[in-house]
Design a protein around this motif. Structure first.
Motif, short mmCIF file in Angstrom:
data_model
loop_
_atom_site.label_atom_id
_atom_site.label_comp_id
_atom_site.label_asym_id
_atom_site.label_seq_id
_atom_site.Cartn_x
_atom_site.Cartn_y
_atom_site.Cartn_z
N TYR A 58 44.06 41.40 36.64
CA TYR A 58 45.25 40.64 37.04
C TYR A 58 44.77 39.37 37.74
O TYR A 58 44.02 39.44 38.72
N LYS A 90 49.07 36.33 33.00
CA LYS A 90 48.28 36.67 34.18
C LYS A 90 47.44 37.93 34.01
O LYS A 90 46.77 38.35 34.95
N THR A 91 47.47 38.53 32.81
CA THR A 91 46.83 39.82 32.63
C THR A 91 45.94 39.84 31.39
O THR A 91 46.36 39.41 30.31
#
Length: 201
Positions: A58, A90-91
């Motif tokens: 993350y 974001k991942t």
């Protein structure tokens, strides 16, 4: 209101409550208008072993998906990375050639990805581990504050007295009276790791 229109990557940090007396500035320059440039590259906010052969990273801000796909990722303790999947802005999912071992602490390092404005990450890292399922007696409630001062907060302190690394995602705290459970509070919606001998408030 948006603070700096020249900062498209600012997300929540680029918004402020209007300080105009009527509550907004329709048709006029925003009352909070100012300079709020993004000068920092993406960093790993946290990492989590999804299973023995994949790790989820993350980031603390949105990353460019193409740069995230082809960035450099490495893990210590002899673990080899063989594939990258960009899950969302974001991942990132990092797939592994050889499996992680339960209760071993690892560090994942990433470099070469940039945010939407072009800030480039040189090296960012985070620790993680393949967790075990917590069982009755592994965690204890160590302290409770239920009637704080006016400027204080209620809190519950949890202690991991086991030798396990436990993921607190989807754990809950609740009230119980007889057979009735109420006031259920989620501890974390995302992976949150408790190491042996650690505390969580």
């Amino acid at each position: 209101e948006l603070m700096d229109p020249q900062n498209p990557c600012g997300e929540g940090s680029n918004w402020r409550a209007s300080n105009n007396a009527v509550g907004g500035t329709p048709g006029k320059i925003n009352s909070v208008y100012g300079t709020n440039p993004d000068v920092f590259p993406p960093k790993i906010f946290s990492a989590f072993a999804q299973d023995p052969l994949s790790v989820i990273i993350y980031f603390d801000e949105a990353v460019d998906s193409l740069s995230a796909k082809y960035a450099s990722y490495s893990i210590d303790n002899g673990i080899t990375v063989f594939g990258i999947i960009v899950v969302d802005k974001k991942t990132v999912q990092v797939n592994l050639s050889n499996p992680l071992v339960t209760n071993v602490m690892y560090t994942i390092t990433a470099s070469g990805m940039n945010d939407c404005i072009g800030n480039l990450t040189s090296n960012t890292s985070a620790g993680f581990a393949l967790t075990e399922k917590g069982e009755a007696g592994d965690l204890i409630i160590n302290e409770v504050l239920f009637n704080p001062r006016t400027d204080g907060s209620d809190f519950v302190e949890i202690y991991n007295k086991s030798d396990k690394i436990i993921n607190m995602q989807d754990w809950s705290l609740a009230k119980i009276s007889g057979d009735t459970v109420s006031s259920i509070y989620s501890v974390s919606k995302i992976p949150l790791i408790m190491f042996p001998g650690s505390y969580l408030v």
